[in-house]
Design a protein around this motif. Structure first.
Motif, PDB file in Angstrom:
ATOM      1  N   ASP A  18       0.811  -1.219   0.000  1.00 18.92           N
ATOM      2  CA  ASP A  18       0.000   0.000   0.000  1.00 18.92           C
ATOM      3  C   ASP A  18       0.842   1.265   0.000  1.00 18.92           C
ATOM      4  N   SER A  84      -8.710   4.181  -2.872  1.00 17.28           N
ATOM      5  CA  SER A  84      -8.694   3.228  -1.758  1.00 17.28           C
ATOM      6  C   SER A  84      -7.322   2.585  -1.590  1.00 17.28           C
ATOM      7  N   THR A  86      -5.226  -0.156   1.516  1.00 13.51           N
ATOM      8  CA  THR A  86      -5.517  -1.092   2.600  1.00 13.51           C
ATOM      9  C   THR A  86      -4.349  -1.148   3.574  1.00 13.51           C
ATOM     10  N   TRP A  87      -4.685  -1.387   4.822  1.00 17.31           N
ATOM     11  CA  TRP A  87      -3.708  -1.732   5.860  1.00 17.31           C
ATOM     12  C   TRP A  87      -4.267  -2.952   6.571  1.00 17.31           C
ATOM     13  N   GLU A  88      -3.640  -4.108   6.361  1.00 15.06           N
ATOM     14  CA  GLU A  88      -4.150  -5.356   6.923  1.00 15.06           C
ATOM     15  C   GLU A  88      -5.654  -5.480   6.613  1.00 15.06           C
ATOM     16  N   GLU A  89      -6.503  -5.504   7.659  1.00 14.60           N
ATOM     17  CA  GLU A  89      -7.947  -5.683   7.456  1.00 14.60           C
ATOM     18  C   GLU A  89      -8.683  -4.382   7.118  1.00 14.60           C
ATOM     19  N   VAL A  90      -7.971  -3.264   7.122  1.00 16.89           N
ATOM     20  CA  VAL A  90      -8.607  -1.950   7.007  1.00 16.89           C
ATOM     21  C   VAL A  90      -8.512  -1.416   5.575  1.00 16.89           C
ATOM     22  N   THR A  91      -9.636  -0.964   5.050  1.00 16.06           N
ATOM     23  CA  THR A  91      -9.679  -0.267   3.759  1.00 16.06           C
ATOM     24  C   THR A  91     -10.028   1.195   4.032  1.00 16.06           C
ATOM     25  N   THR A  93      -9.573   5.631   2.471  1.00 15.74           N
ATOM     26  CA  THR A  93      -9.370   6.538   1.352  1.00 15.74           C
ATOM     27  C   THR A  93      -8.153   7.419   1.582  1.00 15.74           C
ATOM     28  N   VAL A 140      -7.770   5.427  10.614  1.00 16.07           N
ATOM     29  CA  VAL A 140      -7.103   4.195  10.208  1.00 16.07           C
ATOM     30  C   VAL A 140      -6.578   3.456  11.445  1.00 16.07           C
ATOM     31  N   ASN A 168     -14.429   5.525   6.269  1.00 18.11           N
ATOM     32  CA  ASN A 168     -13.428   4.460   6.186  1.00 18.11           C
ATOM     33  C   ASN A 168     -13.911   3.191   6.886  1.00 18.11           C
ATOM     34  N   SER A 172     -14.369  -0.438   5.103  1.00 18.45           N
ATOM     35  CA  SER A 172     -13.742  -1.624   5.675  1.00 18.45           C
ATOM     36  C   SER A 172     -14.746  -2.689   6.092  1.00 18.45           C
TER      37      SER A 172
END
Length: 303
Positions: A18, A84, A86-91, A93, A140, A168, A172
């Motif tokens: 990302d 968009s 992502t960070w691990e499970e998080v989506t 903007t 986030v 966000n 997610s």
């Protein structure tokens, strides 16, 4: 009493799908945010860049004065409403903001991971860990902790930021997570939580140097940080897991932050540590410092 371990450490954000710091030097940095590349000012990049043929979709040109202003200049099309990541499970903007950043802070990656490790060390119980993210911005970090099973209180003085954080959460698929979205002055909210006799397992603070609350309250880091940390110390107890404080863009030492935590949280057992956040450059592996930190924990993995 908490042990003070004031041998500064470094928490490093490394290149990821990302985000990556591609190159840096001559007071600038070249970064990749998903499919887009940007050039931004970076005074601490005092060395020469690895390459001089940087290609970017946009560049932030700082103003000629010291007020921190400036503007984006775009060389290729960039979605103005964001894109968009992502960070691990998080989506969430990402977006080019008027404040030169991109609506999240990639150097916080090791911080979120560290707090998740601390919460994982909490003895099993029927109740989810209780965490609070003060100055939570676009959420986030809040979502990173929520995805790990914590119940969150997200506090920010900006209606726009809290709205972005809730958006966000929806991106997610986490709109139904136990998160309280609070638009409030962080110091006032923390003081009220003390009067309500609330407690938390983890507190994350990422305060600005200067800011305004929703009712015009003035936040000045040097004046207001100590009372806020004192409130946070009263929201933690011997069963709590951690507090993490980051500070950007100030002439201040991590040692002073550590001493402040030792004064305000020293009644708790555990460990107080200090250090710097840094981003690892992809080109040569150099570490670009971004912020200083102080943290308290019960000692579950001090890495």
């Amino acid at each position: 009493m908490a042990e003070a371990a004031f041998q500064p450490g470094v928490m490093v954000s490394r290149p990821r799908p990302d985000y990556a710091l591609l190159d840096s030097g001559h007071g600038r940095k070249l970064e990749r945010y998903g499919d887009f590349q940007f050039i931004r000012p970076e005074p601490q990049a005092m060395w020469a860049p690895a390459r001089d043929d940087w290609q970017a979709h946009g560049e932030f040109i700082p103003a000629s004065d010291d007020d921190g202003g400036g503007r984006w200049h775009f060389h290729q099309p960039v979605p103005r409403e964001g894109w968009s990541l992502t960070w691990e499970e998080v989506t969430f903007t990402a977006q080019c903001t008027p404040f030169r950043h991109l609506a999240w802070f990639p150097d916080m990656d090791p911080v979120w991971r560290w707090i998740r490790t601390q919460l994982a060390g909490k003895p099993p119980s029927d109740e989810a860990p209780q965490a609070m993210n003060l100055f939570g911005y676009t959420g986030v970090g809040t979502l990173a902790l929520s995805a790990a099973g914590a119940s969150l209180v997200h506090v920010d003085a900006s209606k726009k930021s809290v709205r972005a954080a809730r958006d966000n959460a929806e991106l997610s698929g986490m709109s139904d997570r136990p998160i309280r979205w609070i638009i409030d002055d962080a110091a006032k909210f923390a003081a009220r939580e003390v009067r309500r006799q609330k407690r938390y397992d983890a507190i994350l603070l990422d305060p600005p140097k200067y800011g305004r609350g929703p009712d015009g309250e003035i936040w000045r880091l040097e004046e207001n940080l100590a009372p806020l940390i004192e409130s946070c110390g009263q929201l933690l107890d011997q069963d709590s897991r951690c507090l993490f404080l980051t500070v950007y863009a100030v002439r201040m030492s991590a040692l002073s932050l550590g001493s402040l935590l030792h004064e305000k949280l020293g009644h708790l057992r555990g460990r107080i540590e200090v250090g710097e956040l840094a981003v690892q450059e992809e080109a040569r592996g150099l570490l670009l410092p971004t912020a200083i930190y102080a943290r308290w924990s019960q000692g579950n993995d001090s890495a």
